[in-house]
Scaffold this motif. Structure first.
Motif, PDB file in Angstrom:
ATOM      1  N   LEU A   1      -1.672  12.275 -33.020  1.00  0.00           N
ATOM      2  CA  LEU A   1      -1.103  13.559 -33.431  1.00  0.00           C
ATOM      3  C   LEU A   1      -1.428  14.698 -32.463  1.00  0.00           C
ATOM      4  O   LEU A   1      -0.886  15.796 -32.599  1.00  0.00           O
ATOM      5  CB  LEU A   1      -1.600  13.933 -34.827  1.00  0.00           C
ATOM      6  CG  LEU A   1      -1.083  13.081 -35.983  1.00  0.00           C
ATOM      7  CD1 LEU A   1      -1.581  13.644 -37.312  1.00  0.00           C
ATOM      8  CD2 LEU A   1       0.437  13.009 -35.980  1.00  0.00           C
ATOM      9  N   ASN A   2      -2.333  14.457 -31.513  1.00  0.00           N
ATOM     10  CA  ASN A   2      -2.682  15.466 -30.503  1.00  0.00           C
ATOM     11  C   ASN A   2      -3.195  16.765 -31.124  1.00  0.00           C
ATOM     12  O   ASN A   2      -2.939  17.861 -30.604  1.00  0.00           O
ATOM     13  CB  ASN A   2      -1.487  15.763 -29.589  1.00  0.00           C
ATOM     14  CG  ASN A   2      -1.057  14.539 -28.800  1.00  0.00           C
ATOM     15  OD1 ASN A   2      -1.893  13.799 -28.299  1.00  0.00           O
ATOM     16  ND2 ASN A   2       0.248  14.330 -28.711  1.00  0.00           N
ATOM     17  N   LEU A   3      -3.937  16.654 -32.210  1.00  0.00           N
ATOM     18  CA  LEU A   3      -4.611  17.825 -32.767  1.00  0.00           C
ATOM     19  C   LEU A   3      -5.820  18.151 -31.884  1.00  0.00           C
ATOM     20  O   LEU A   3      -6.280  17.301 -31.113  1.00  0.00           O
ATOM     21  CB  LEU A   3      -5.046  17.541 -34.210  1.00  0.00           C
ATOM     22  CG  LEU A   3      -3.921  17.181 -35.195  1.00  0.00           C
ATOM     23  CD1 LEU A   3      -4.495  16.967 -36.592  1.00  0.00           C
ATOM     24  CD2 LEU A   3      -2.832  18.228 -35.214  1.00  0.00           C
ATOM     25  N   PRO A   4      -6.355  19.365 -31.967  1.00  0.00           N
ATOM     26  CA  PRO A   4      -7.423  19.772 -31.045  1.00  0.00           C
ATOM     27  C   PRO A   4      -8.766  19.118 -31.360  1.00  0.00           C
ATOM     28  O   PRO A   4      -9.325  19.314 -32.448  1.00  0.00           O
ATOM     29  CB  PRO A   4      -7.484  21.291 -31.216  1.00  0.00           C
ATOM     30  CG  PRO A   4      -6.957  21.539 -32.588  1.00  0.00           C
ATOM     31  CD  PRO A   4      -5.905  20.490 -32.820  1.00  0.00           C
ATOM     32  N   ASP A   5      -9.281  18.381 -30.410  1.00  0.00           N
ATOM     33  CA  ASP A   5     -10.587  17.750 -30.541  1.00  0.00           C
ATOM     34  C   ASP A   5     -11.662  18.818 -30.723  1.00  0.00           C
ATOM     35  O   ASP A   5     -11.689  19.827 -30.024  1.00  0.00           O
ATOM     36  CB  ASP A   5     -10.865  16.925 -29.273  1.00  0.00           C
ATOM     37  CG  ASP A   5     -12.157  16.147 -29.352  1.00  0.00           C
ATOM     38  OD1 ASP A   5     -12.700  15.994 -30.461  1.00  0.00           O
ATOM     39  OD2 ASP A   5     -12.614  15.668 -28.294  1.00  0.00           O
ATOM     40  N   GLY A   6     -12.552  18.598 -31.686  1.00  0.00           N
ATOM     41  CA  GLY A   6     -13.644  19.527 -31.934  1.00  0.00           C
ATOM     42  C   GLY A   6     -13.298  20.680 -32.855  1.00  0.00           C
ATOM     43  O   GLY A   6     -14.193  21.406 -33.290  1.00  0.00           O
ATOM     44  N   PHE A   7     -12.023  20.837 -33.143  1.00  0.00           N
ATOM     45  CA  PHE A   7     -11.591  21.990 -33.940  1.00  0.00           C
ATOM     46  C   PHE A   7     -10.673  21.576 -35.090  1.00  0.00           C
ATOM     47  O   PHE A   7      -9.781  22.325 -35.473  1.00  0.00           O
ATOM     48  CB  PHE A   7     -10.897  23.017 -33.047  1.00  0.00           C
ATOM     49  CG  PHE A   7     -11.795  23.598 -31.998  1.00  0.00           C
ATOM     50  CD1 PHE A   7     -12.622  24.676 -32.289  1.00  0.00           C
ATOM     51  CD2 PHE A   7     -11.850  23.040 -30.733  1.00  0.00           C
ATOM     52  CE1 PHE A   7     -13.468  25.201 -31.327  1.00  0.00           C
ATOM     53  CE2 PHE A   7     -12.700  23.555 -29.765  1.00  0.00           C
ATOM     54  CZ  PHE A   7     -13.505  24.637 -30.061  1.00  0.00           C
ATOM     55  N   LEU A   8     -10.895  20.392 -35.628  1.00  0.00           N
ATOM     56  CA  LEU A   8     -10.113  19.970 -36.786  1.00  0.00           C
ATOM     57  C   LEU A   8     -10.428  20.870 -37.977  1.00  0.00           C
ATOM     58  O   LEU A   8     -11.579  21.216 -38.219  1.00  0.00           O
ATOM     59  CB  LEU A   8     -10.427  18.518 -37.141  1.00  0.00           C
ATOM     60  CG  LEU A   8      -9.875  17.439 -36.221  1.00  0.00           C
ATOM     61  CD1 LEU A   8     -10.266  16.063 -36.737  1.00  0.00           C
ATOM     62  CD2 LEU A   8      -8.359  17.542 -36.097  1.00  0.00           C
ATOM     63  N   GLU A   9      -9.396  21.233 -38.691  1.00  0.00           N
ATOM     64  CA  GLU A   9      -9.540  22.028 -39.906  1.00  0.00           C
ATOM     65  C   GLU A   9      -8.591  21.481 -40.963  1.00  0.00           C
ATOM     66  O   GLU A   9      -7.566  20.892 -40.642  1.00  0.00           O
ATOM     67  CB  GLU A   9      -9.228  23.504 -39.634  1.00  0.00           C
ATOM     68  CG  GLU A   9     -10.156  24.193 -38.634  1.00  0.00           C
ATOM     69  CD  GLU A   9     -11.572  24.358 -39.149  1.00  0.00           C
ATOM     70  OE1 GLU A   9     -11.771  24.235 -40.374  1.00  0.00           O
ATOM     71  OE2 GLU A   9     -12.471  24.596 -38.318  1.00  0.00           O
ATOM     72  N   ASN A  10      -8.944  21.705 -42.218  1.00  0.00           N
ATOM     73  CA  ASN A  10      -8.113  21.223 -43.322  1.00  0.00           C
ATOM     74  C   ASN A  10      -7.042  22.266 -43.628  1.00  0.00           C
ATOM     75  O   ASN A  10      -7.083  22.945 -44.644  1.00  0.00           O
ATOM     76  CB  ASN A  10      -8.992  20.945 -44.541  1.00  0.00           C
ATOM     77  CG  ASN A  10      -8.271  20.113 -45.579  1.00  0.00           C
ATOM     78  OD1 ASN A  10      -7.121  19.723 -45.392  1.00  0.00           O
ATOM     79  ND2 ASN A  10      -8.940  19.838 -46.673  1.00  0.00           N
ATOM     80  N   THR A  11      -6.060  22.383 -42.729  1.00  0.00           N
ATOM     81  CA  THR A  11      -5.014  23.389 -42.868  1.00  0.00           C
ATOM     82  C   THR A  11      -3.714  22.759 -43.362  1.00  0.00           C
ATOM     83  O   THR A  11      -3.520  21.536 -43.272  1.00  0.00           O
ATOM     84  CB  THR A  11      -4.736  24.083 -41.525  1.00  0.00           C
ATOM     85  OG1 THR A  11      -4.171  23.117 -40.608  1.00  0.00           O
ATOM     86  CG2 THR A  11      -6.009  24.664 -40.930  1.00  0.00           C
ATOM     87  N   ARG A  12      -2.819  23.600 -43.827  1.00  0.00           N
ATOM     88  CA  ARG A  12      -1.517  23.134 -44.302  1.00  0.00           C
ATOM     89  C   ARG A  12      -0.761  22.403 -43.190  1.00  0.00           C
ATOM     90  O   ARG A  12      -0.186  21.335 -43.419  1.00  0.00           O
ATOM     91  CB  ARG A  12      -0.696  24.319 -44.826  1.00  0.00           C
ATOM     92  CG  ARG A  12       0.692  23.965 -45.346  1.00  0.00           C
ATOM     93  CD  ARG A  12       1.415  25.217 -45.845  1.00  0.00           C
ATOM     94  NE  ARG A  12       2.702  24.891 -46.422  1.00  0.00           N
ATOM     95  CZ  ARG A  12       3.826  24.730 -45.713  1.00  0.00           C
ATOM     96  NH1 ARG A  12       3.791  24.868 -44.393  1.00  0.00           N
ATOM     97  NH2 ARG A  12       4.964  24.447 -46.316  1.00  0.00           N
ATOM     98  N   ASP A  13      -0.741  22.975 -41.988  1.00  0.00           N
ATOM     99  CA  ASP A  13       0.002  22.364 -40.891  1.00  0.00           C
ATOM    100  C   ASP A  13      -0.528  20.972 -40.563  1.00  0.00           C
ATOM    101  O   ASP A  13       0.249  20.034 -40.356  1.00  0.00           O
ATOM    102  CB  ASP A  13      -0.058  23.249 -39.644  1.00  0.00           C
ATOM    103  CG  ASP A  13       0.798  24.500 -39.771  1.00  0.00           C
ATOM    104  OD1 ASP A  13       1.636  24.550 -40.692  1.00  0.00           O
ATOM    105  OD2 ASP A  13       0.629  25.418 -38.948  1.00  0.00           O
TER     106      ASP A  13
END
Length: 239
Positions: free
Chosen positions: A71-83
């Protein structure tokens, strides 16, 4: 697409380390398994996004898994967001797994516990008809996995159950070692990290061996679950 198990990891190599033996066993039993990596592991001290991508492709070949998505989400900065939840919902509704395997509920790397909660929430939301997602310009149908199981990673968490991987321990180690930049290599010139030590590599075996000792087999992988498990019968239990 309809699969049996979707294994999800915050970083490439999380799945192999946490439940690689279980995945190998599922594949050998004819189950359809897919991998979903949330990030590229781009903040890792050793290697690069490109090498991690190549290593991840090699690892699934070892395990016999045909589908791996990042998914290429940001490593180290995962958050439980809607997006982020909706991105995972899209994959759950695409693959339609009965079981999801996810990161440890508590661990050394903050992304792991964050990914655990993020995936759990996405699995619930995926079953709600009024949560709208699309695939190929078509509205996806709701789909909720029957179970979410969390594999155990760095910390010695108490498992709610274990899976006998005695016949698949060597396959697990081979899949982990596909990540050549990440794990112990005495010839490497890269900085040493906690997972790049000889002790960590050896721990993959002795930790699985200890769970096996406690449960009556040679090697096992442990999982936690937030729901009480019920057995249809005693078939398959190691006595």
């Amino acid at each position: 697409m309809k699969i049996d198990v979707l294994a999800i990891g915050a970083h490439p190599d999380d799945i192999e380390l946490g439940c690689g033996g279980t995945v190998a066993k599922l594949v050998a039993q004819g189950k359809m398994v897919a991998f979903l990596d949330l990030t590229q592991g781009e903040l890792g001290t050793r290697g690069t996004s490109e090498t991690r991508r190549e290593e991840a492709a090699s690892a699934v070949k070892v395990l016999g898994v045909n589908h791996r998505v990042n998914l290429n989400l940001p490593d180290g900065f995962l958050e439980n967001t809607r997006d982020y939840q909706l991105k995972i919902v899209e994959q759950i509704r695409y693959f339609k797994p009965d079981i999801v395997l996810a990161n440890a509920i508590d661990d050394r790397h903050p992304d792991h516990s964050k990914a655990s909660k993020l995936v759990s929430d996405a699995c619930f939301l995926s079953g709600l008809p009024k949560v709208i997602t699309h695939s190929n310009d078509s509205v996806q149908n709701p789909w909720r996995p029957k179970r979410v199981f969390n594999y155990i990673q760095w910390k010695e968490l108490e498992p709610d159950f274990v899976v006998d991987i005695s016949e698949y321990m060597e396959v697990k180690i081979k899949a982990c070692l596909a990540y050549k930049t990440q794990f112990y290599d005495p010839a490497s010139k890269e900085p040493e990290t906690p997972i790049a030590t000889k002790d960590f590599l050896e721990s993959l075996t002795y930790r699985a061996q200890n769970l096996g000792r406690l449960s009556g087999c040679n090697y096992a992988e442990g999982f936690t679950t937030d729901k009480l498990l019920a057995l249809k019968n005693f078939d398959g239990i190691i006595l």
